[in-house]
Design a protein around this motif. Structure first.
Motif, mmCIF file in Angstrom:
data_model
loop_
_atom_site.group_PDB
_atom_site.id
_atom_site.type_symbol
_atom_site.label_atom_id
_atom_site.label_comp_id
_atom_site.label_asym_id
_atom_site.label_seq_id
_atom_site.Cartn_x
_atom_site.Cartn_y
_atom_site.Cartn_z
ATOM 1 N N ARG A 178 0.830 -1.199 0.000
ATOM 2 C CA ARG A 178 0.000 0.000 0.000
ATOM 3 C C ARG A 178 0.870 1.257 0.000
ATOM 4 N NH1 ARG A 178 -4.471 0.132 4.581
ATOM 5 N NH2 ARG A 178 -4.287 -2.086 4.371
ATOM 6 N N ASN B 83 -9.287 -6.231 -2.977
ATOM 7 C CA ASN B 83 -10.593 -5.799 -2.469
ATOM 8 C C ASN B 83 -10.612 -4.307 -2.155
ATOM 9 O OD1 ASN B 83 -11.626 -8.389 -2.671
ATOM 10 N ND2 ASN B 83 -11.236 -8.880 -0.534
ATOM 11 N N GLN B 84 -9.473 -3.761 -1.766
ATOM 12 C CA GLN B 84 -9.376 -2.347 -1.427
ATOM 13 C C GLN B 84 -9.090 -1.466 -2.636
ATOM 14 O OE1 GLN B 84 -6.375 -2.371 1.635
ATOM 15 N NE2 GLN B 84 -7.769 -3.213 3.167
ATOM 16 N N ALA C 243 -9.861 5.047 -5.465
ATOM 17 C CA ALA C 243 -10.188 3.948 -4.550
ATOM 18 C C ALA C 243 -10.109 4.444 -3.106
ATOM 19 C CB ALA C 243 -9.235 2.774 -4.763
ATOM 20 N N GLU C 244 -9.096 5.250 -2.802
ATOM 21 C CA GLU C 244 -8.980 5.794 -1.449
ATOM 22 C C GLU C 244 -10.140 6.740 -1.141
ATOM 23 O OE1 GLU C 244 -5.122 7.618 -1.473
ATOM 24 O OE2 GLU C 244 -4.215 5.838 -0.613
ATOM 25 N N LYS D 209 -13.100 6.654 -2.466
ATOM 26 C CA LYS D 209 -14.305 5.837 -2.324
ATOM 27 C C LYS D 209 -14.349 5.196 -0.941
ATOM 28 C CE LYS D 209 -16.754 1.884 -4.261
ATOM 29 N NZ LYS D 209 -16.738 0.808 -5.245
ATOM 30 N N ARG D 210 -13.208 4.671 -0.483
ATOM 31 C CA ARG D 210 -13.149 4.058 0.832
ATOM 32 C C ARG D 210 -13.470 5.088 1.917
ATOM 33 N NH1 ARG D 210 -7.935 2.544 1.295
ATOM 34 N NH2 ARG D 210 -7.482 4.421 2.457
ATOM 35 N N ASP D 211 -12.897 6.282 1.800
ATOM 36 C CA ASP D 211 -13.159 7.335 2.782
ATOM 37 C C ASP D 211 -14.639 7.718 2.797
ATOM 38 O OD1 ASP D 211 -10.473 7.324 3.410
ATOM 39 O OD2 ASP D 211 -10.019 9.150 2.267
ATOM 40 N N LEU E 201 -17.168 5.766 1.919
ATOM 41 C CA LEU E 201 -17.916 4.656 2.506
ATOM 42 C C LEU E 201 -17.777 4.623 4.028
ATOM 43 C CD1 LEU E 201 -17.199 1.856 -0.112
ATOM 44 C CD2 LEU E 201 -19.393 2.968 0.338
ATOM 45 N N VAL E 202 -16.583 4.934 4.531
ATOM 46 C CA VAL E 202 -16.396 4.976 5.983
ATOM 47 C C VAL E 202 -17.263 6.076 6.580
ATOM 48 C CG1 VAL E 202 -14.735 5.554 7.815
ATOM 49 C CG2 VAL E 202 -14.100 3.937 6.021
#
Length: 120
Positions: free
Chosen positions: A21, A61-62, A82-83, A85-87, A89-90
């Motif tokens: 990462r 997956n991430q 992707a980061e 999107k993850r942020d 979603l959190v």
């Protein structure tokens, strides 16, 4: 490129995942570049291939890497998205958890939901 510290409190697969990462985010590994195969990296680090596979699965997956059957694993083109999107979603998750708590759900009940235990 990837190293493992046996004194680290994190598991080996987490160390491998976090190393990749960091290399991807920092730009050391460029988009579309091929990363070592599970077999190559497990031999290089003298680690069980299942451990490497678990790290690769999480990275995929991430949204950090993708695989092409028979060709290998590659760095994703769009890691920054992707980061983001993850942020997002959190944040949505935290908002939903807060709304459920306001409706009377306890932290314990929310933890049960996260564990996949059926709501009763």
């Amino acid at each position: 490129m990837i190293s493992v510290n046996y004194r680290d409190s994190r598991s080996i697969y987490e160390q491998v995942r976090d190393n990749f990462r960091q290399l991807i985010i920092s730009g050391v590994l460029q988009p579309a570049s091929k990363i070592p195969s599970v077999k190559e990296l497990s031999a290089e680090l003298a680690i069980n291939p299942n451990t490497i596979q678990k790290a690769y699965t999480e990275l995929e997956n991430q949204g950090y890497i993708f695989s092409i059957p028979g060709r290998g694993h590659f760095v994703c083109e769009d890691v920054k998205n992707a980061e983001a999107k993850r942020d997002r979603l959190v944040k949505e998750f935290m908002d939903t958890a807060a709304a459920l708590q306001a409706m009377g759900y306890s932290r314990e009940k929310l933890a049960e939901l996260l564990k996949g235990e059926n709501e009763k």
